[in-house]
Design a protein around this motif. Structure first.
Motif, PDB file in Angstrom:
ATOM      1  N   SER A 182       0.831  -1.205   0.000  1.00  0.00           N
ATOM      2  CA  SER A 182       0.000   0.000   0.000  1.00  0.00           C
ATOM      3  C   SER A 182       0.866   1.255   0.000  1.00  0.00           C
ATOM      4  CB  SER A 182      -0.932   0.007   1.208  1.00  0.00           C
ATOM      5  OG  SER A 182      -0.194  -0.057   2.418  1.00  0.00           O
ATOM      6  N   ILE A 183       2.128   1.127   0.404  1.00  0.00           N
ATOM      7  CA  ILE A 183       3.106   2.203   0.222  1.00  0.00           C
ATOM      8  C   ILE A 183       3.682   2.049  -1.171  1.00  0.00           C
ATOM      9  CG2 ILE A 183       5.257   3.231   1.026  1.00  0.00           C
ATOM     10  CD1 ILE A 183       4.694   2.087   3.775  1.00  0.00           C
ATOM     11  N   ASP A 184       3.547   3.068  -1.978  1.00  0.00           N
ATOM     12  CA  ASP A 184       4.007   2.998  -3.368  1.00  0.00           C
ATOM     13  C   ASP A 184       5.514   3.262  -3.413  1.00  0.00           C
ATOM     14  OD1 ASP A 184       4.323   2.977  -6.072  1.00  0.00           O
ATOM     15  OD2 ASP A 184       2.952   4.631  -6.501  1.00  0.00           O
ATOM     16  N   TRP A 185       6.275   2.191  -3.187  1.00  0.00           N
ATOM     17  CA  TRP A 185       7.739   2.328  -3.180  1.00  0.00           C
ATOM     18  C   TRP A 185       8.287   2.570  -4.581  1.00  0.00           C
ATOM     19  CZ3 TRP A 185       9.819   2.779   1.495  1.00  0.00           C
ATOM     20  CH2 TRP A 185       9.186   2.175   2.570  1.00  0.00           C
ATOM     21  N   GLY A 186       7.574   2.145  -5.609  1.00  0.00           N
ATOM     22  CA  GLY A 186       8.059   2.339  -6.971  1.00  0.00           C
ATOM     23  C   GLY A 186       8.974   1.222  -7.426  1.00  0.00           C
ATOM     24  N   TRP A 187       9.659   1.472  -8.521  1.00  0.00           N
ATOM     25  CA  TRP A 187      10.500   0.452  -9.148  1.00  0.00           C
ATOM     26  C   TRP A 187      11.707   0.077  -8.295  1.00  0.00           C
ATOM     27  CZ3 TRP A 187      10.621   3.354 -14.480  1.00  0.00           C
ATOM     28  CH2 TRP A 187       9.375   3.211 -15.091  1.00  0.00           C
ATOM     29  N   PHE A 188      12.176   0.998  -7.468  1.00  0.00           N
ATOM     30  CA  PHE A 188      13.416   0.773  -6.727  1.00  0.00           C
ATOM     31  C   PHE A 188      13.142   0.373  -5.284  1.00  0.00           C
ATOM     32  CE2 PHE A 188      14.272   3.865 -10.089  1.00  0.00           C
ATOM     33  CZ  PHE A 188      15.237   3.177 -10.802  1.00  0.00           C
ATOM     34  N   GLU A 189      12.065  -0.383  -5.095  1.00  0.00           N
ATOM     35  CA  GLU A 189      11.677  -0.809  -3.756  1.00  0.00           C
ATOM     36  C   GLU A 189      12.800  -1.572  -3.064  1.00  0.00           C
ATOM     37  OE1 GLU A 189       8.209  -3.570  -1.639  1.00  0.00           O
ATOM     38  OE2 GLU A 189       8.135  -3.120  -3.782  1.00  0.00           O
ATOM     39  N   PHE A 190      13.511  -2.410  -3.813  1.00  0.00           N
ATOM     40  CA  PHE A 190      14.583  -3.229  -3.237  1.00  0.00           C
ATOM     41  C   PHE A 190      15.658  -2.370  -2.596  1.00  0.00           C
ATOM     42  CE2 PHE A 190      16.143  -2.054  -7.373  1.00  0.00           C
ATOM     43  CZ  PHE A 190      17.512  -1.926  -7.204  1.00  0.00           C
ATOM     44  N   PHE A 191      15.812  -1.131  -3.082  1.00  0.00           N
ATOM     45  CA  PHE A 191      16.842  -0.243  -2.550  1.00  0.00           C
ATOM     46  C   PHE A 191      16.259   0.717  -1.509  1.00  0.00           C
ATOM     47  CE2 PHE A 191      19.657   3.498  -2.716  1.00  0.00           C
ATOM     48  CZ  PHE A 191      20.875   2.872  -2.500  1.00  0.00           C
ATOM     49  N   MET A 192      14.998   1.107  -1.694  1.00  0.00           N
ATOM     50  CA  MET A 192      14.391   2.093  -0.799  1.00  0.00           C
ATOM     51  C   MET A 192      14.090   1.533   0.576  1.00  0.00           C
ATOM     52  SD  MET A 192      11.889   3.975  -3.478  1.00  0.00           S
ATOM     53  CE  MET A 192      12.599   4.629  -4.979  1.00  0.00           C
ATOM     54  N   ARG A 193      13.664   0.278   0.634  1.00  0.00           N
ATOM     55  CA  ARG A 193      13.352  -0.305   1.941  1.00  0.00           C
ATOM     56  C   ARG A 193      14.566  -0.305   2.876  1.00  0.00           C
ATOM     57  NH1 ARG A 193       8.686  -3.610   2.849  1.00  0.00           N
ATOM     58  NH2 ARG A 193       7.239  -3.607   1.111  1.00  0.00           N
ATOM     59  N   PRO A 194      15.764  -0.723   2.415  1.00  0.00           N
ATOM     60  CA  PRO A 194      16.933  -0.649   3.310  1.00  0.00           C
ATOM     61  C   PRO A 194      17.270   0.781   3.735  1.00  0.00           C
ATOM     62  CG  PRO A 194      17.377  -2.137   1.486  1.00  0.00           C
ATOM     63  CD  PRO A 194      16.101  -1.440   1.159  1.00  0.00           C
ATOM     64  N   ILE A 195      17.148   1.743   2.803  1.00  0.00           N
ATOM     65  CA  ILE A 195      17.411   3.137   3.157  1.00  0.00           C
ATOM     66  C   ILE A 195      16.433   3.597   4.226  1.00  0.00           C
ATOM     67  CG2 ILE A 195      17.322   5.513   2.295  1.00  0.00           C
ATOM     68  CD1 ILE A 195      19.810   4.098   1.423  1.00  0.00           C
ATOM     69  N   PHE A 196      15.162   3.209   4.067  1.00  0.00           N
ATOM     70  CA  PHE A 196      14.146   3.596   5.036  1.00  0.00           C
ATOM     71  C   PHE A 196      14.421   2.958   6.395  1.00  0.00           C
ATOM     72  CE2 PHE A 196       9.640   3.026   6.636  1.00  0.00           C
ATOM     73  CZ  PHE A 196       9.533   4.332   7.080  1.00  0.00           C
ATOM     74  N   LYS A 197      14.794   1.691   6.402  1.00  0.00           N
ATOM     75  CA  LYS A 197      15.111   1.016   7.663  1.00  0.00           C
ATOM     76  C   LYS A 197      16.297   1.688   8.354  1.00  0.00           C
ATOM     77  CE  LYS A 197      13.318  -3.598   6.546  1.00  0.00           C
ATOM     78  NZ  LYS A 197      13.657  -5.029   6.338  1.00  0.00           N
ATOM     79  N   LEU A 198      17.291   2.073   7.560  1.00  0.00           N
ATOM     80  CA  LEU A 198      18.450   2.750   8.129  1.00  0.00           C
ATOM     81  C   LEU A 198      18.050   4.101   8.711  1.00  0.00           C
ATOM     82  CD1 LEU A 198      21.450   3.017   8.697  1.00  0.00           C
ATOM     83  CD2 LEU A 198      21.773   3.793   6.327  1.00  0.00           C
ATOM     84  N   LEU A 199      17.190   4.836   8.008  1.00  0.00           N
ATOM     85  CA  LEU A 199      16.711   6.118   8.515  1.00  0.00           C
ATOM     86  C   LEU A 199      15.957   5.941   9.837  1.00  0.00           C
ATOM     87  CD1 LEU A 199      15.386   8.357   5.585  1.00  0.00           C
ATOM     88  CD2 LEU A 199      17.056   8.970   7.335  1.00  0.00           C
ATOM     89  N   LEU A 200      15.093   4.927   9.882  1.00  0.00           N
ATOM     90  CA  LEU A 200      14.350   4.679  11.119  1.00  0.00           C
ATOM     91  C   LEU A 200      15.288   4.329  12.273  1.00  0.00           C
ATOM     92  CD1 LEU A 200      11.177   2.670   9.996  1.00  0.00           C
ATOM     93  CD2 LEU A 200      11.293   5.020  10.820  1.00  0.00           C
ATOM     94  N   PHE A 201      16.306   3.525  11.968  1.00  0.00           N
ATOM     95  CA  PHE A 201      17.283   3.175  12.999  1.00  0.00           C
ATOM     96  C   PHE A 201      17.987   4.425  13.519  1.00  0.00           C
ATOM     97  CE2 PHE A 201      21.797   2.370  13.918  1.00  0.00           C
ATOM     98  CZ  PHE A 201      21.671   1.540  15.034  1.00  0.00           C
ATOM     99  N   PHE A 260      16.881   7.440  13.362  1.00  0.00           N
ATOM    100  CA  PHE A 260      15.900   8.268  14.065  1.00  0.00           C
ATOM    101  C   PHE A 260      15.734   7.798  15.509  1.00  0.00           C
ATOM    102  CE2 PHE A 260      11.345   8.537  15.315  1.00  0.00           C
ATOM    103  CZ  PHE A 260      11.322   9.895  15.598  1.00  0.00           C
ATOM    104  N   HIS A 261      15.608   6.493  15.693  1.00  0.00           N
ATOM    105  CA  HIS A 261      15.465   5.970  17.053  1.00  0.00           C
ATOM    106  C   HIS A 261      16.740   6.213  17.869  1.00  0.00           C
ATOM    107  CE1 HIS A 261      11.595   4.357  16.194  1.00  0.00           C
ATOM    108  NE2 HIS A 261      12.025   3.465  15.313  1.00  0.00           N
ATOM    109  N   PHE A 294      18.586  14.911  12.139  1.00  0.00           N
ATOM    110  CA  PHE A 294      19.905  14.351  12.451  1.00  0.00           C
ATOM    111  C   PHE A 294      20.060  12.959  11.831  1.00  0.00           C
ATOM    112  CE2 PHE A 294      19.428  17.273  16.210  1.00  0.00           C
ATOM    113  CZ  PHE A 294      20.374  18.184  15.767  1.00  0.00           C
ATOM    114  N   ALA A 295      18.945  12.238  11.682  1.00  0.00           N
ATOM    115  CA  ALA A 295      19.007  10.940  11.010  1.00  0.00           C
ATOM    116  C   ALA A 295      19.414  11.113   9.552  1.00  0.00           C
ATOM    117  CB  ALA A 295      17.658  10.235  11.101  1.00  0.00           C
ATOM    118  N   ILE A 296      18.894  12.143   8.888  1.00  0.00           N
ATOM    119  CA  ILE A 296      19.263  12.414   7.491  1.00  0.00           C
ATOM    120  C   ILE A 296      20.732  12.800   7.403  1.00  0.00           C
ATOM    121  CG2 ILE A 296      18.907  14.028   5.580  1.00  0.00           C
ATOM    122  CD1 ILE A 296      15.926  14.049   6.356  1.00  0.00           C
ATOM    123  N   ILE A 297      21.189  13.623   8.343  1.00  0.00           N
ATOM    124  CA  ILE A 297      22.616  13.982   8.370  1.00  0.00           C
ATOM    125  C   ILE A 297      23.463  12.733   8.588  1.00  0.00           C
ATOM    126  CG2 ILE A 297      24.375  15.241   9.668  1.00  0.00           C
ATOM    127  CD1 ILE A 297      22.262  17.396  10.215  1.00  0.00           C
TER     128      ILE A 297
END
Length: 564
Positions: free
Chosen positions: A326-345, A347-348, A355-358
């Motif tokens: 239901s989240i439209d990750w697009g064609w590069f989902e295989f790459f975006m999910r790890p980036i998102f997980k890293l961002l969440l990590f 952030f926590h 600061f997570a983006i930095i």
């Protein structure tokens, strides 16, 4: 290839990936009237009909909510109520999601009752042959006045011929309702029942569908996500049907989702547009013959809430296939999910998405540092042969073809690859695009502050010097609403390019000179988080250039242009 050319390549490639282009073709064929029956399971069966949309004269939501008995819904994620007239889940607020970043902002409303503005409801029930089934006018009896996690509520009603229907509704601490539908045949004769469910909304989403994000009808049938059916499809065709499928269907907004996920075998499913202009997704399970004295039971689940990935993953593990689609990750989902997980990590770890983006930028630059060193070594070698390049240009200034041949020979003799500097930029483009998509579609990034005036990293920088940072009662047009962060993007880009060797072609040098200021306008409409990433990347580039200049014993004088 020098760093200036690399940056131009990066901007061009990023623009192609991020901006793209859209196209549309309008169709002018008259819409067909949706059928009321279809052949299924070897016989003609009735379809669940669309929920009547609210009348043109609407009442306030408070008036509608007080007009019928209700069961209250209270969880840590949701508050609302179930309408006992019609047994509809039609009143839901997302407790942890606010409409704006203001402190006094109200929670986001997801569902609203029929007869009120923005009607949006979910319903579970039956179609019946040989008996009557509950309808919108049926008033159900509840065994409890409250629905909370761990304390389900059972709704009951009985038809005049003795058939008794029940809906046992449970809710968890997230966004999932589990509905157990049962019917006891006490009529003394066989009946045919068919479990159905629907989600219906009176209007389209206010979020637009774009080439980067699908909004509207959505489904996963037989493990395949379907983004092809949208509001435009239903406006043109009135109905789109799917037979003998397993999975779920519903409606998605940019950040919110309602999804019906029945259990118990294959279903027929439809998306449709009602004559009054509403939109509906519904399903019907296979008909079941219920003998006198027998009970038939089915189960379905309803997701109604924010598309928080932690919950989507939890419900996937519980058996709702690919709900995170239901989240439209697009064609590069295989790459975006790890980036998102890293961002969440990150952030926590830091407690702040800025600061997570930095931190993400630091990690990317650290990984690419060996490549950047090779890039700079190649650039240093280019500088050392610039006197020889100047001599070749002077010698063959009237023969450009011969000039290029001699330059290539020089590169080969000195073992220089002028394109070596492109690799670091090319490797960063997927990260840049992944961050762009994360900021665009993930509700976790919505309304996340950074520091100072940046209160929402998923929105453009709101502060602009054109109205003296808000002191003047003037809001610049969108095209000229240039915030402080985009200006810093252009300024840091200009500093970085000043440290690079200037192009030998004067015309090319002029184009590169204005490019940093063009980036200000390019980045102005982007999310502040993306602007922050680019600024951090530029600052790290400046520090890296300064360090490598010292390491290779180069000076700023070496960046002066070589003219032919």
């Amino acid at each position: 290839m020098n760093d200036s050319k690399n940056m131009i390549l990066a901007v061009v490639l990023s623009a192609l990936v991020l901006l793209g282009w859209t196209w549309a073709s309008n169709k002018y064929f008259p819409p067909a009237t949706p059928p009321s029956t279809k052949v299924e399971y070897g016989k003609q069966v009735a379809l669940p009909q669309p929920v009547p949309q609210p009348p043109k004269t609407l009442q306030t939501r408070a008036q509608v909510l007080s007009a019928s008995p209700r069961v209250q819904i209270r969880t840590s994620s949701l508050i609302g109520s179930i309408n006992l007239k019609g047994a509809q889940i039609d009143d839901l607020l997302l407790v942890r999601q606010k409409q704006t970043i203001g402190r006094a902002s109200m929670p986001v409303r997801l569902m609203s009752p029929l007869g009120a503005p923005g009607a949006y409801v979910a319903e579970f029930g039956w179609t019946a042959q040989g008996t009557a089934a509950p309808d919108l006018n049926t008033v159900w009896t509840a065994d409890s006045s409250d629905l909370t996690p761990g304390h389900p509520v059972t709704l009951s009603t009985q038809m005049p011929d003795g058939v008794r229907y029940q809906l046992k509704i449970a809710v968890d601490d997230g966004y999932l309702f589990t509905v157990r539908q049962s019917a006891l045949n006490a009529s003394g004769k066989p009946i045919v029942l068919r479990a159905v469910g629907l989600v219906s909304r009176a209007t389209k989403s206010t979020d637009p569908t774009t080439w980067t994000n699908h909004v509207g009808p959505i489904s996963v049938f037989n493990d395949a996500a379907n983004y092809k059916v949208d509001y435009k499809t239903l406006d043109e065709e009135n109905q789109r049907s799917f037979n003998n499928v397993n999975g779920w269907l519903g409606f998605t907004d940019k950040y919110w989702l309602t999804a019906l996920a029945p259990s118990g075998g294959a279903m027929s499913a439809d998306f449709r547009r009602s004559p009054s202009g509403g939109y509906q997704g519904d399903y019907a399970l296979a008909p079941q013959t219920v003998a006198p004295g027998q009970t038939v039971t089915t189960q379905a689940r309803l997701f109604a809430g924010a598309k928080e990935k932690a919950y989507l993953d939890r419900y996937e593990d519980a058996g709702i296939s690919k709900l995170s689609k239901s989240i439209d990750w697009g064609w590069f989902e295989f790459f975006m999910r790890p980036i998102f997980k890293l961002l969440l990590f990150l952030f926590h770890l830091t407690g702040n998405f800025g600061f997570a983006i930095i931190g993400l930028t630091l990690i990317v630059r650290t990984i690419l540092f060996p490549v950047a060193q090779k890039q700079f070594a190649s650039m240093a070698a280019m500088r050392k042969v610039q006197p020889k390049l100047k001599a070749i240009q002077a010698r063959f200034k009237d023969d450009k073809a011969r000039q290029q041949q001699e330059i290539l020979k020089l590169y080969q003799a000195e073992k220089i690859n002028p394109a070596a500097g492109c690799l670091p930029i090319v490797l960063q483009i997927p990260v840049f695009y992944a961050l762009y998509k994360v900021l665009l579609v993930s509700v976790e990034m919505r309304h996340q502050p950074f520091i100072l005036w940046i209160k929402d990293l998923s929105a453009p920088d709101p502060l602009t010097p054109l109205n003296l940072f808000g002191l003047l009662n003037f809001n610049p047009p969108t095209a000229l609403h240039i915030g402080i962060l985009p200006i810093l993007v252009g300024f840091t880009q200009w500093l970085s390019m000043k440290l690079n060797p200037q192009p030998m072609d004067p015309a090319q040098a002029q184009v590169f000179a204005i490019m940093p200021w063009v980036l200000i306008f390019v980045f102005a409409p982007f999310a502040a988080g993306l602007q922050l990433y680019w600024i951090t990347n530029n600052v790290l580039t400046l520090l890296q250039q300064w360090w490598l200049y010292r390491k290779f014993g180069l000076h700023l004088a070496d960046t002066h242009p070589v003219h032919s």
